[in-house]
Design an enzyme around this catalytic site. Sequence first.
Site, PDB file in Angstrom:
ATOM      1  N   SER A  49       0.873  -1.174   0.000  1.00  0.00           N
ATOM      2  CA  SER A  49       0.000   0.000   0.000  1.00  0.00           C
ATOM      3  C   SER A  49       0.906   1.218   0.000  1.00  0.00           C
ATOM      4  O   SER A  49       2.071   1.136   0.406  1.00  0.00           O
ATOM      5  CB  SER A  49      -0.883   0.000   1.255  1.00  0.00           C
ATOM      6  OG  SER A  49      -1.515   1.245   1.453  1.00  0.00           O
ATOM      7  N   TYR A 101      -1.948  -0.425  10.723  1.00  0.00           N
ATOM      8  CA  TYR A 101      -1.938  -0.823   9.314  1.00  0.00           C
ATOM      9  C   TYR A 101      -0.677  -0.311   8.620  1.00  0.00           C
ATOM     10  O   TYR A 101      -0.021  -1.048   7.885  1.00  0.00           O
ATOM     11  CB  TYR A 101      -3.199  -0.286   8.646  1.00  0.00           C
ATOM     12  CG  TYR A 101      -3.320  -0.575   7.169  1.00  0.00           C
ATOM     13  CD1 TYR A 101      -3.685  -1.843   6.718  1.00  0.00           C
ATOM     14  CD2 TYR A 101      -3.109   0.417   6.217  1.00  0.00           C
ATOM     15  CE1 TYR A 101      -3.825  -2.109   5.360  1.00  0.00           C
ATOM     16  CE2 TYR A 101      -3.244   0.167   4.870  1.00  0.00           C
ATOM     17  CZ  TYR A 101      -3.603  -1.095   4.444  1.00  0.00           C
ATOM     18  OH  TYR A 101      -3.734  -1.364   3.095  1.00  0.00           O
TER      19      TYR A 101
END
Length: 263
Positions: free
Chosen positions: A145, A158
């Site tokens: 990501s 995250y």
Amino acid sequence: MNDSARVLEGRHALVTGGARGIGLACARALQQRGAVLTLLGRDRAALDAAVASLAGQGPVRAVAADIADQASVQAAFEQAGQDAGPVGILVNNAGQAVSQRFERTDAALWQTMLAVNLTGTYHCTQAALPGMLAAGWGRIINVASTAGLIGYAYVSAYCAAKHGVVGLTRALALETARKGVTVNAVCPGFTETDIVRSAVDNIMQKTGRSADQARAELASRNPQGRLVQPDEVAEAVAWLALPSSASVNGQAIAIDGGEVMPG
């Protein structure tokens, strides 16, 4: 795609989180290039629906497993190997994002984010790598990501996990560089997936904004002013899987319209 482009003919590709979103798009792109597919996920019904959507285009099967559980992963890879031979292309796509302020991020949430987003990648890579090394060829592609390249507020766990995925990618790429196995990551920005739909719902609940306003806020991070589409990520993944991409190794490629640029 014509037969001359089926350059992955006979290669066994396993995609985690393959039932929907980026994972399903990756599976489709690899199948179009001739790969034999295994989809891995926790939701058996969703996996079966995904297999049905890909049927008739090439061999495809599904195995159910929880990537956070090493024994579950090992059993799934053994089953997949019995059905289709050793995994030659591994797409570590499965992931989960939960938004929370850091001071409210308890140990359970922290561990869940690490388990799903980082340790799951470790488990699947450990299961696939021996076969690749024995064959002298392999492609490991981690769907990280932009959160693995920069920071985002309210998703610290995250971000930490995805930074870990990028670090693992770079370290393992050096270990396998002379063994025919490449290890790379793609780092999508906000993409039209369930994770982003959950983020939109969260913004709506916490701010009172409409769905369109919440989506616009996320899209505004992309200089192109839009959400990335799963097929765009999948095309990058498929390119990294090609034999002709053998010199691309240890990279973390942002798919984000220009949001993150190396300094």
